[in-house]
Scaffold this motif. Structure first.
Motif, PDB file in Angstrom:
ATOM      1  N   LEU A 140      -9.524  -5.780   4.197  1.00  9.70           N
ATOM      2  CA  LEU A 140      -8.123  -5.400   4.097  1.00  9.70           C
ATOM      3  C   LEU A 140      -7.490  -6.106   2.902  1.00  9.70           C
ATOM      4  O   LEU A 140      -7.666  -7.303   2.715  1.00  9.70           O
ATOM      5  CB  LEU A 140      -7.367  -5.764   5.380  1.00  9.70           C
ATOM      6  CG  LEU A 140      -7.816  -5.030   6.640  1.00  9.70           C
ATOM      7  CD1 LEU A 140      -7.001  -5.498   7.840  1.00  9.70           C
ATOM      8  CD2 LEU A 140      -7.680  -3.531   6.467  1.00  9.70           C
ATOM      9  N   LEU A 141      -6.770  -5.334   2.117  1.00  6.88           N
ATOM     10  CA  LEU A 141      -6.093  -5.869   0.938  1.00  6.88           C
ATOM     11  C   LEU A 141      -4.603  -5.949   1.207  1.00  6.88           C
ATOM     12  O   LEU A 141      -4.016  -5.048   1.805  1.00  6.88           O
ATOM     13  CB  LEU A 141      -6.335  -4.954  -0.267  1.00  6.88           C
ATOM     14  CG  LEU A 141      -7.780  -4.700  -0.670  1.00  6.88           C
ATOM     15  CD1 LEU A 141      -7.853  -3.592  -1.712  1.00  6.88           C
ATOM     16  CD2 LEU A 141      -8.392  -5.974  -1.222  1.00  6.88           C
ATOM     17  N   THR A 142      -3.988  -7.027   0.727  1.00  9.05           N
ATOM     18  CA  THR A 142      -2.540  -7.136   0.817  1.00  9.05           C
ATOM     19  C   THR A 142      -1.920  -6.329  -0.315  1.00  9.05           C
ATOM     20  O   THR A 142      -2.611  -5.883  -1.242  1.00  9.05           O
ATOM     21  CB  THR A 142      -2.082  -8.598   0.675  1.00  9.05           C
ATOM     22  OG1 THR A 142      -2.415  -9.050  -0.645  1.00  9.05           O
ATOM     23  CG2 THR A 142      -2.721  -9.496   1.721  1.00  9.05           C
TER      24      THR A 142
ATOM     25  N   THR B 261      -2.037   4.996   1.533  1.00  8.29           N
ATOM     26  CA  THR B 261      -1.643   4.841   2.935  1.00  8.29           C
ATOM     27  C   THR B 261      -2.054   3.462   3.415  1.00  8.29           C
ATOM     28  O   THR B 261      -3.196   3.048   3.210  1.00  8.29           O
ATOM     29  CB  THR B 261      -2.345   5.898   3.799  1.00  8.29           C
ATOM     30  OG1 THR B 261      -2.085   7.185   3.233  1.00  8.29           O
ATOM     31  CG2 THR B 261      -1.855   5.875   5.220  1.00  8.29           C
ATOM     32  N   SER B 262      -1.118   2.783   4.047  1.00  8.36           N
ATOM     33  CA  SER B 262      -1.443   1.461   4.593  1.00  8.36           C
ATOM     34  C   SER B 262      -1.985   1.620   6.013  1.00  8.36           C
ATOM     35  O   SER B 262      -1.821   2.670   6.642  1.00  8.36           O
ATOM     36  CB  SER B 262      -0.208   0.561   4.588  1.00  8.36           C
ATOM     37  OG  SER B 262       0.830   1.144   5.343  1.00  8.36           O
ATOM     38  N   VAL B 263      -2.616   0.557   6.497  1.00 11.12           N
ATOM     39  CA  VAL B 263      -3.183   0.552   7.848  1.00 11.12           C
ATOM     40  C   VAL B 263      -2.038   0.527   8.850  1.00 11.12           C
ATOM     41  O   VAL B 263      -1.126  -0.291   8.737  1.00 11.12           O
ATOM     42  CB  VAL B 263      -4.098  -0.670   8.048  1.00 11.12           C
ATOM     43  CG1 VAL B 263      -4.640  -0.723   9.467  1.00 11.12           C
ATOM     44  CG2 VAL B 263      -5.235  -0.669   7.032  1.00 11.12           C
ATOM     45  N   LYS B 264      -2.075   1.422   9.799  1.00  8.16           N
ATOM     46  CA  LYS B 264      -1.024   1.488  10.817  1.00  8.16           C
ATOM     47  C   LYS B 264      -1.287   0.469  11.923  1.00  8.16           C
ATOM     48  O   LYS B 264      -2.418   0.132  12.203  1.00  8.16           O
ATOM     49  CB  LYS B 264      -0.957   2.888  11.410  1.00  8.16           C
ATOM     50  CG  LYS B 264      -0.511   3.931  10.402  1.00  8.16           C
ATOM     51  CD  LYS B 264      -0.393   5.290  11.039  1.00  8.16           C
ATOM     52  CE  LYS B 264      -0.006   6.417  10.135  1.00  8.16           C
ATOM     53  NZ  LYS B 264       0.198   6.235   8.772  1.00  8.16           N
ATOM     54  N   GLY B 265      -0.225  -0.021  12.532  1.00  9.46           N
ATOM     55  CA  GLY B 265      -0.349  -0.908  13.683  1.00  9.46           C
ATOM     56  C   GLY B 265      -0.453  -2.378  13.342  1.00  9.46           C
ATOM     57  O   GLY B 265      -0.641  -3.196  14.231  1.00  9.46           O
ATOM     58  N   LEU B 266      -0.349  -2.731  12.071  1.00  5.77           N
ATOM     59  CA  LEU B 266      -0.383  -4.139  11.680  1.00  5.77           C
ATOM     60  C   LEU B 266       1.031  -4.606  11.373  1.00  5.77           C
ATOM     61  O   LEU B 266       1.862  -3.829  10.896  1.00  5.77           O
ATOM     62  CB  LEU B 266      -1.271  -4.327  10.442  1.00  5.77           C
ATOM     63  CG  LEU B 266      -2.756  -4.024  10.606  1.00  5.77           C
ATOM     64  CD1 LEU B 266      -3.486  -4.226   9.286  1.00  5.77           C
ATOM     65  CD2 LEU B 266      -3.381  -4.895  11.677  1.00  5.77           C
ATOM     66  N   PRO B 267       1.316  -5.893  11.615  1.00 15.51           N
ATOM     67  CA  PRO B 267       2.674  -6.390  11.349  1.00 15.51           C
ATOM     68  C   PRO B 267       3.018  -6.474   9.853  1.00 15.51           C
ATOM     69  O   PRO B 267       4.185  -6.526   9.496  1.00 15.51           O
ATOM     70  CB  PRO B 267       2.683  -7.777  11.991  1.00 15.51           C
ATOM     71  CG  PRO B 267       1.248  -8.169  12.102  1.00 15.51           C
ATOM     72  CD  PRO B 267       0.465  -6.900  12.214  1.00 15.51           C
ATOM     73  N   SER B 268       2.011  -6.484   9.001  1.00 11.21           N
ATOM     74  CA  SER B 268       2.266  -6.528   7.561  1.00 11.21           C
ATOM     75  C   SER B 268       1.496  -5.407   6.874  1.00 11.21           C
ATOM     76  O   SER B 268       0.580  -4.824   7.440  1.00 11.21           O
ATOM     77  CB  SER B 268       1.859  -7.890   6.984  1.00 11.21           C
ATOM     78  OG  SER B 268       0.501  -8.130   7.250  1.00 11.21           O
ATOM     79  N   VAL B 269       1.873  -5.110   5.642  1.00 10.07           N
ATOM     80  CA  VAL B 269       1.268  -4.012   4.894  1.00 10.07           C
ATOM     81  C   VAL B 269      -0.129  -4.415   4.425  1.00 10.07           C
ATOM     82  O   VAL B 269      -0.301  -5.427   3.732  1.00 10.07           O
ATOM     83  CB  VAL B 269       2.150  -3.621   3.687  1.00 10.07           C
ATOM     84  CG1 VAL B 269       1.482  -2.543   2.859  1.00 10.07           C
ATOM     85  CG2 VAL B 269       3.521  -3.177   4.157  1.00 10.07           C
ATOM     86  N   ARG B 270      -1.127  -3.622   4.818  1.00 11.64           N
ATOM     87  CA  ARG B 270      -2.508  -3.854   4.404  1.00 11.64           C
ATOM     88  C   ARG B 270      -3.144  -2.509   4.072  1.00 11.64           C
ATOM     89  O   ARG B 270      -2.799  -1.469   4.653  1.00 11.64           O
ATOM     90  CB  ARG B 270      -3.329  -4.513   5.521  1.00 11.64           C
ATOM     91  CG  ARG B 270      -2.891  -5.919   5.885  1.00 11.64           C
ATOM     92  CD  ARG B 270      -3.283  -6.908   4.800  1.00 11.64           C
ATOM     93  NE  ARG B 270      -3.041  -8.275   5.168  1.00 11.64           N
ATOM     94  CZ  ARG B 270      -1.904  -8.925   4.989  1.00 11.64           C
ATOM     95  NH1 ARG B 270      -0.887  -8.303   4.454  1.00 11.64           N
ATOM     96  NH2 ARG B 270      -1.762 -10.181   5.337  1.00 11.64           N
ATOM     97  N   PHE B 271      -4.104  -2.545   3.164  1.00 14.22           N
ATOM     98  CA  PHE B 271      -4.826  -1.355   2.746  1.00 14.22           C
ATOM     99  C   PHE B 271      -6.318  -1.612   2.930  1.00 14.22           C
ATOM    100  O   PHE B 271      -6.796  -2.700   2.632  1.00 14.22           O
ATOM    101  CB  PHE B 271      -4.548  -1.037   1.273  1.00 14.22           C
ATOM    102  CG  PHE B 271      -3.076  -0.951   0.955  1.00 14.22           C
ATOM    103  CD1 PHE B 271      -2.398   0.234   1.136  1.00 14.22           C
ATOM    104  CD2 PHE B 271      -2.389  -2.059   0.490  1.00 14.22           C
ATOM    105  CE1 PHE B 271      -1.039   0.320   0.846  1.00 14.22           C
ATOM    106  CE2 PHE B 271      -1.042  -1.990   0.202  1.00 14.22           C
ATOM    107  CZ  PHE B 271      -0.362  -0.798   0.377  1.00 14.22           C
ATOM    108  N   THR B 272      -7.043  -0.591   3.376  1.00 11.25           N
ATOM    109  CA  THR B 272      -8.490  -0.766   3.509  1.00 11.25           C
ATOM    110  C   THR B 272      -9.146  -0.601   2.144  1.00 11.25           C
ATOM    111  O   THR B 272      -8.715   0.234   1.338  1.00 11.25           O
ATOM    112  CB  THR B 272      -9.108   0.256   4.486  1.00 11.25           C
ATOM    113  OG1 THR B 272      -8.970   1.558   3.950  1.00 11.25           O
ATOM    114  CG2 THR B 272      -8.486   0.177   5.869  1.00 11.25           C
ATOM    115  N   SER B 273     -10.167  -1.386   1.900  1.00 11.52           N
ATOM    116  CA  SER B 273     -10.889  -1.284   0.628  1.00 11.52           C
ATOM    117  C   SER B 273     -11.556   0.082   0.498  1.00 11.52           C
ATOM    118  O   SER B 273     -11.668   0.624  -0.600  1.00 11.52           O
ATOM    119  CB  SER B 273     -11.918  -2.410   0.490  1.00 11.52           C
ATOM    120  OG  SER B 273     -12.821  -2.397   1.568  1.00 11.52           O
ATOM    121  N   GLN B 274     -11.969   0.670   1.620  1.00 10.00           N
ATOM    122  CA  GLN B 274     -12.578   2.006   1.612  1.00 10.00           C
ATOM    123  C   GLN B 274     -11.568   3.030   1.089  1.00 10.00           C
ATOM    124  O   GLN B 274     -11.883   3.828   0.225  1.00 10.00           O
ATOM    125  CB  GLN B 274     -13.019   2.382   3.035  1.00 10.00           C
ATOM    126  CG  GLN B 274     -13.617   3.773   3.151  1.00 10.00           C
ATOM    127  CD  GLN B 274     -15.041   3.852   2.660  1.00 10.00           C
ATOM    128  OE1 GLN B 274     -15.780   2.898   2.798  1.00 10.00           O
ATOM    129  NE2 GLN B 274     -15.418   4.964   2.086  1.00 10.00           N
TER     130      GLN B 274
END
Length: 102
Positions: free
Chosen positions: A4-6, A31-44
């Motif tokens: 996960l990337l910030t 698109t960021s990962v849903k359901g996390l308290p902060s914005v994260r992006f998957t490397s995939q």
């Protein structure tokens, strides 16, 4: 396991500001990962956007899975033929029984 990337990580990677990353998100480009308290992006997801889609399987594993898939497809076709024959035979026997009873 996907990394996960910030927002900061991605901004650094793409050499843009964090505001640019926010703009990309708002426009639906990323698109960021849903359901996390902060914005994260998957490397995939990021790799796919960059045009370097990551492979889930090694070439050897992919070949093994393709071979297994083909073997299962053949077994399924044979099973379907067998089931059709059984249905035909049982329908014929039921018809014969009804004819003999009636």
């Amino acid at each position: 396991m996907d990394i996960l990337l910030t927002k900061k990580d991605l901004a650094t990677k793409w050499q843009v500001s964090e505001k640019a990353i926010d703009d990309y998100r708002n426009k639906g480009i990323i698109t960021s990962v849903k359901g996390l308290p902060s914005v994260r992006f998957t490397s995939q997801h990021i790799a796919e956007i960059e045009g370097t889609k990551l492979e889930r399987f090694s070439p050897i594993e992919r070949k093994r899975l393709e071979r297994e898939n083909e073997e299962l497809r053949i077994r399924l076709e044979r099973a379907e033929v067998t089931i059709a024959k059984i249905q035909m035979l049982s329908t014929g026997h039921v018809y014969d029984l009804q004819k003999n009873i009636g």
